[in-house]
Design an enzyme around this catalytic site. Structure first.
Site, PDB file in Angstrom:
ATOM      1  N   THR A  13      -9.882  18.849 -46.081  1.00 46.32           N
ATOM      2  CA  THR A  13      -9.328  17.504 -45.843  1.00 46.32           C
ATOM      3  C   THR A  13      -8.354  17.105 -46.951  1.00 46.32           C
ATOM      4  O   THR A  13      -7.188  16.790 -46.701  1.00 46.32           O
ATOM      5  CB  THR A  13     -10.484  16.470 -45.768  1.00 46.32           C
ATOM      6  OG1 THR A  13     -11.395  16.901 -44.758  1.00 46.32           O
ATOM      7  CG2 THR A  13      -9.967  15.086 -45.450  1.00 46.32           C
ATOM      8  N   VAL A 132     -13.054   9.123 -58.240  1.00 45.40           N
ATOM      9  CA  VAL A 132     -13.674   7.801 -58.076  1.00 45.40           C
ATOM     10  C   VAL A 132     -12.778   6.926 -57.207  1.00 45.40           C
ATOM     11  O   VAL A 132     -11.608   6.706 -57.525  1.00 45.40           O
ATOM     12  CB  VAL A 132     -13.889   7.109 -59.440  1.00 45.40           C
ATOM     13  CG1 VAL A 132     -14.564   5.754 -59.241  1.00 45.40           C
ATOM     14  CG2 VAL A 132     -14.726   7.982 -60.369  1.00 45.40           C
ATOM     15  N   GLU A 190     -20.698  11.976 -42.418  1.00 49.74           N
ATOM     16  CA  GLU A 190     -20.767  13.423 -42.230  1.00 49.74           C
ATOM     17  C   GLU A 190     -22.040  13.810 -41.472  1.00 49.74           C
ATOM     18  O   GLU A 190     -22.983  13.017 -41.397  1.00 49.74           O
ATOM     19  CB  GLU A 190     -20.772  14.103 -43.596  1.00 49.74           C
ATOM     20  CG  GLU A 190     -19.459  13.885 -44.321  1.00 49.74           C
ATOM     21  CD  GLU A 190     -19.427  14.610 -45.636  1.00 49.74           C
ATOM     22  OE1 GLU A 190     -20.068  15.667 -45.752  1.00 49.74           O
ATOM     23  OE2 GLU A 190     -18.743  14.122 -46.542  1.00 49.74           O
ATOM     24  N   LYS A 205     -19.965   8.471 -58.931  1.00 47.47           N
ATOM     25  CA  LYS A 205     -18.749   7.734 -59.303  1.00 47.47           C
ATOM     26  C   LYS A 205     -19.047   6.684 -60.370  1.00 47.47           C
ATOM     27  O   LYS A 205     -18.266   6.497 -61.317  1.00 47.47           O
ATOM     28  CB  LYS A 205     -18.145   7.092 -58.055  1.00 47.47           C
ATOM     29  CG  LYS A 205     -17.670   8.131 -57.022  1.00 47.47           C
ATOM     30  CD  LYS A 205     -17.416   7.487 -55.671  1.00 47.47           C
ATOM     31  CE  LYS A 205     -16.987   8.508 -54.627  1.00 47.47           C
ATOM     32  NZ  LYS A 205     -17.024   7.990 -53.249  1.00 47.47           N
TER      33      LYS A 205
HETATM   34  P1  NDP Z   1     -13.547  20.051 -47.266  1.00 53.50           P
HETATM   35  O1  NDP Z   1     -14.904  20.539 -46.941  1.00 53.50           O
HETATM   36  O2  NDP Z   1     -12.731  19.444 -46.204  1.00 53.50           O
HETATM   37  O3  NDP Z   1     -12.704  21.228 -47.916  1.00 53.50           O
HETATM   38  C1  NDP Z   1     -13.249  22.156 -48.803  1.00 53.50           C
HETATM   39  C2  NDP Z   1     -12.370  23.384 -48.781  1.00 53.50           C
HETATM   40  O4  NDP Z   1     -12.846  24.310 -49.716  1.00 53.50           O
HETATM   41  C3  NDP Z   1     -12.300  24.080 -47.432  1.00 53.50           C
HETATM   42  O5  NDP Z   1     -10.961  24.341 -47.160  1.00 53.50           O
HETATM   43  C4  NDP Z   1     -13.080  25.373 -47.645  1.00 53.50           C
HETATM   44  O6  NDP Z   1     -12.515  26.323 -46.766  1.00 53.50           O
HETATM   45  C5  NDP Z   1     -12.757  25.624 -49.117  1.00 53.50           C
HETATM   46  N1  NDP Z   1     -13.675  26.494 -49.821  1.00 53.50           N
HETATM   47  C6  NDP Z   1     -15.017  26.478 -49.805  1.00 53.50           C
HETATM   48  N2  NDP Z   1     -15.488  27.426 -50.627  1.00 53.50           N
HETATM   49  C7  NDP Z   1     -14.416  28.038 -51.167  1.00 53.50           C
HETATM   50  C8  NDP Z   1     -14.239  29.086 -52.088  1.00 53.50           C
HETATM   51  N3  NDP Z   1     -15.281  29.726 -52.616  1.00 53.50           N
HETATM   52  N4  NDP Z   1     -12.995  29.434 -52.439  1.00 53.50           N
HETATM   53  C9  NDP Z   1     -11.930  28.813 -51.923  1.00 53.50           C
HETATM   54  N5  NDP Z   1     -12.019  27.796 -51.036  1.00 53.50           N
HETATM   55  C10 NDP Z   1     -13.258  27.427 -50.662  1.00 53.50           C
HETATM   56  O7  NDP Z   1     -13.723  19.036 -48.497  1.00 53.50           O
HETATM   57  P2  NDP Z   1     -12.825  17.801 -48.859  1.00 53.50           P
HETATM   58  O8  NDP Z   1     -11.403  18.159 -48.834  1.00 53.50           O
HETATM   59  O9  NDP Z   1     -13.290  16.628 -48.068  1.00 53.50           O
HETATM   60  O10 NDP Z   1     -13.312  17.506 -50.362  1.00 53.50           O
HETATM   61  C11 NDP Z   1     -12.848  18.269 -51.446  1.00 53.50           C
HETATM   62  C12 NDP Z   1     -13.280  17.573 -52.734  1.00 53.50           C
HETATM   63  O11 NDP Z   1     -12.707  16.281 -52.787  1.00 53.50           O
HETATM   64  C13 NDP Z   1     -14.789  17.354 -52.870  1.00 53.50           C
HETATM   65  O12 NDP Z   1     -15.167  17.485 -54.204  1.00 53.50           O
HETATM   66  C14 NDP Z   1     -14.980  15.907 -52.407  1.00 53.50           C
HETATM   67  O13 NDP Z   1     -16.121  15.293 -52.953  1.00 53.50           O
HETATM   68  C15 NDP Z   1     -13.717  15.298 -52.966  1.00 53.50           C
HETATM   69  N6  NDP Z   1     -13.284  14.078 -52.311  1.00 53.50           N
HETATM   70  C16 NDP Z   1     -13.126  14.068 -50.955  1.00 53.50           C
HETATM   71  C17 NDP Z   1     -12.668  12.934 -50.329  1.00 53.50           C
HETATM   72  C18 NDP Z   1     -12.422  12.905 -48.861  1.00 53.50           C
HETATM   73  O14 NDP Z   1     -11.936  11.893 -48.359  1.00 53.50           O
HETATM   74  N7  NDP Z   1     -12.709  13.963 -48.113  1.00 53.50           N
HETATM   75  C19 NDP Z   1     -12.368  11.707 -51.091  1.00 53.50           C
HETATM   76  C20 NDP Z   1     -12.541  11.848 -52.517  1.00 53.50           C
HETATM   77  C21 NDP Z   1     -12.995  12.988 -53.088  1.00 53.50           C
HETATM   78  P3  NDP Z   1     -13.250  27.680 -46.387  1.00 53.50           P
HETATM   79  O15 NDP Z   1     -14.617  27.307 -45.899  1.00 53.50           O
HETATM   80  O16 NDP Z   1     -12.371  28.302 -45.386  1.00 53.50           O
HETATM   81  O17 NDP Z   1     -13.302  28.431 -47.663  1.00 53.50           O
HETATM   82  N1  HSE Z   2     -18.255  10.296 -48.818  1.00 54.80           N
HETATM   83  C1  HSE Z   2     -17.379   9.512 -49.614  1.00 54.80           C
HETATM   84  C2  HSE Z   2     -17.338   8.089 -49.043  1.00 54.80           C
HETATM   85  C3  HSE Z   2     -16.009  10.156 -49.616  1.00 54.80           C
HETATM   86  O1  HSE Z   2     -17.910   7.812 -47.981  1.00 54.80           O
HETATM   87  O2  HSE Z   2     -16.754   7.219 -49.665  1.00 54.80           O
HETATM   88  C4  HSE Z   2     -15.189   9.760 -50.784  1.00 54.80           C
HETATM   89  O3  HSE Z   2     -15.708  10.126 -51.991  1.00 54.80           O
END
Ligand code: NDP
Ligand code: HSE
Length: 439
Positions: A13, A132, A190, A205
């Site tokens: 994402t 955060v 989720e 956070k």
């Molecule tokens: P997702 O689950 O959407 O994406 C995670 C990605 O990591 C996938 O593309 C996955 O793809 C990849 N991945 C997993 N394991 C590996 C690996 N060993 N090597 C390389 N790539 C890997 O997560 P988000 O984008 O939602 O979140 C990412 C981070 O951002 C998290 O720490 C989350 O807490 C933080 N965050 C997210 C927010 C949100 O709105 N979603 C908001 C704020 C923070 P594949 O399985 O193909 O490897």
């Molecule tokens: N799961 C978190 C939320 C995503 O609902 O705000 C952002 O950290």
């Protein structure tokens, strides 16, 4: 000047949002950063999916370590999440002399001390604006904009999922379980929403904000964490009748006086309905910071989502691009305070926290019941602020008594609740929700 080279680990994402916003706003970003920021390598295990997104724009690899091993990469962005492989990769990237950007609040709240120490030793930056409140630049505000202040407290709605659920519970009068299912159906929550609804995500956070606000190490293990799973629609309704809304707040406060320390807690909280933060609805986030010079400041916006979060990740990329040639001693410290100036101020236990309370007691509707309850509170030196008793229906032998108290120490309230609970006229477990005036 040659563009700075970025490698992205994790293209889900947020990673997808970073790729898209960097591509779309490349020219503006370059004008601000002073040189181009080029995403040259990305990694995710499902290479085909990554390739479909980035096309010819970047090299795709399955193994994130290939990014770390590439000497051309200046900055590694960790967007995998969790505290397992992400920790290993971040530490390896630092050891390889790469600057790191991460949105991973769990990683920093739990392993921040180790990661920041490694980064300092290697002279690299670790930036985490997106960790955060997603798109809200609260780290920047706390670390730089408010640097003149002695911060008194920071209070935030820092989890969008739970704020969405609470907003729906209030608006539709529904119970938690019903709204959670709806939130999952709509994609707000989720499939495994445990970290969100149990308050853990908000506590990650709050832990990070606490460290930056007060110049203490990140100490997630000392945070008090209580989620929204036990909240009842009736309490939201009663709170509203008394002029309050219930929000899941991350709270960190400096306490001085007889007991000195830092409060660090996440729990459902009654907030006066007239406060701006009480009116933050849906999945939006908001943080209020109270500083001694500036007074109260409020930061509001999207706390999650691909592009809002990418906005913060890219702000970190620009910061590093501007600063990476600076003497490491002249950069903004990771936790706002100089590393040698961090203090070991005690994080107070929840028993020591001072707050007001909302109590709901299901009692027998007979003479003397209320007098006995208020006597216990008086004997405990707990002052009542407001009191509400539901009019019982014709022939009904029980009713609800709602009490709002003034501030008191939690340990004292626990003892009083135990005494009230032992009364034969109290028919069900007493509901207790903390209350903050935020004035
Ligand atoms: P997702 O689950 O959407 O994406 C995670 C990605 O990591 C996938 O593309 C996955 O793809 C990849 N991945 C997993 N394991 C590996 C690996 N060993 N090597 C390389 N790539 C890997 O997560 P988000 O984008 O939602 O979140 C990412 C981070 O951002 C998290 O720490 C989350 O807490 C933080 N965050 C997210 C927010 C949100 O709105 N979603 C908001 C704020 C923070 P594949 O399985 O193909 O490897
Ligand atoms: N799961 C978190 C939320 C995503 O609902 O705000 C952002 O950290």
């Amino acid at each position: 000047m040659k563009a700075i080279q970025v490698g992205l680990m994790g293209l889900g994402t947020v990673g997808g949002g970073v790729f898209e916003v960097l591509r779309r706003n490349q020219e503006e970003i370059t004008r601000r950063a002073g040189r181009g920021i080029q995403l040259t390598m990305v990694s995710r295990r499902d290479v085909a999916k990554a390739q479909a997104l980035v096309g010819e724009h970047a090299t795709v690899v399955a193994d994130a370590r290939e990014i770390i091993a590439n000497p051309a990469i200046d900055i590694v962005v960790e967007l995998i999440g969790g505290t397992g492989i992400a920790r290993e990769l971040v530490l390896e990237a630092i050891a390889a002399g790469k600057h790191v950007v991460t949105a991973n609040k769990a990683l920093l709240a739990v392993h921040g001390t180790e990661i920041f120490a490694a980064a300092r030793a290697r002279g690299v930056m670790v930036a985490f604006e997106a960790a955060v409140a997603g798109g809200i630049p609260i780290i920047k505000a706390l670390r730089e904009g408010l640097t003149a202040n002695r911060i008194e407290w920071v209070v935030g709605i820092i989890n969008g999922t739970t704020n969405f659920i609470l907003s729906e519970m209030r608006a539709k009068g529904l119970d938690f379980d019903v709204v959670l299912k709806e939130a999952q159906r709509l994609g707000y929550a989720e499939a495994d929403p445990t970290f969100d609804i149990e308050g853990v995500d908000a506590a990650h956070k709050a832990t990070i904000m606490s460290a930056i606000a007060f110049g203490v190490p990140v100490q997630f293990d000392k945070a008090y964490v209580e989620g929204i799973t036990k909240l009842n629609a009736a309490d939201i309704r009663y709170a509203e009748q008394l002029g309050y809304r219930i929000k899941l707040l991350g709270i960190t406060k400096r306490r001085s006086g007889a007991v000195e320390g830092i409060e660090l807690r996440v729990h459902p909280t009654l907030v006066p309905a007239k406060r701006l933060i009480a009116n933050v609805e849906g999945a939006m986030n908001a943080v209020v910071v109270q500083g001694d010079a500036v007074g109260s400041t409020l930061y509001y916006g999207k706390g999650a989502g691909a592009e809002p979060t990418a906005s913060s990740v890219i702000a970190d990329l620009v910061d590093i691009t501007r600063l990476h040639t600076a003497d490491p001693d002249h950069r903004v410290p990771h936790l706002a305070f100089q590393p040698g100036a961090l203090q070991d101020t005690r994080i107070l236990s929840i028993d020591e926290v001072v707050t007001a309370f909302y109590l709901r007691l299901q009692v027998k509707d007979q003479a003397g019941v209320l007098a006995r309850i208020t006597a216990i509170l008086a004997e405990s030196d707990i002052s009542i602020d407001a009191l509400l008793q539901r009019e019982s229906a014709e022939g009904e032998a029980q009713t609800d008594v709602i009490i709002l108290t003034h501030d008191t120490v939690e340990g004292r309230m626990n003892k009083a609740i135990a005494q009230m609970q032992a009364l034969p006229t109290v028919l069900a477990p007493i509901v207790r929700i903390r209350k903050e005036e935020l004035s």
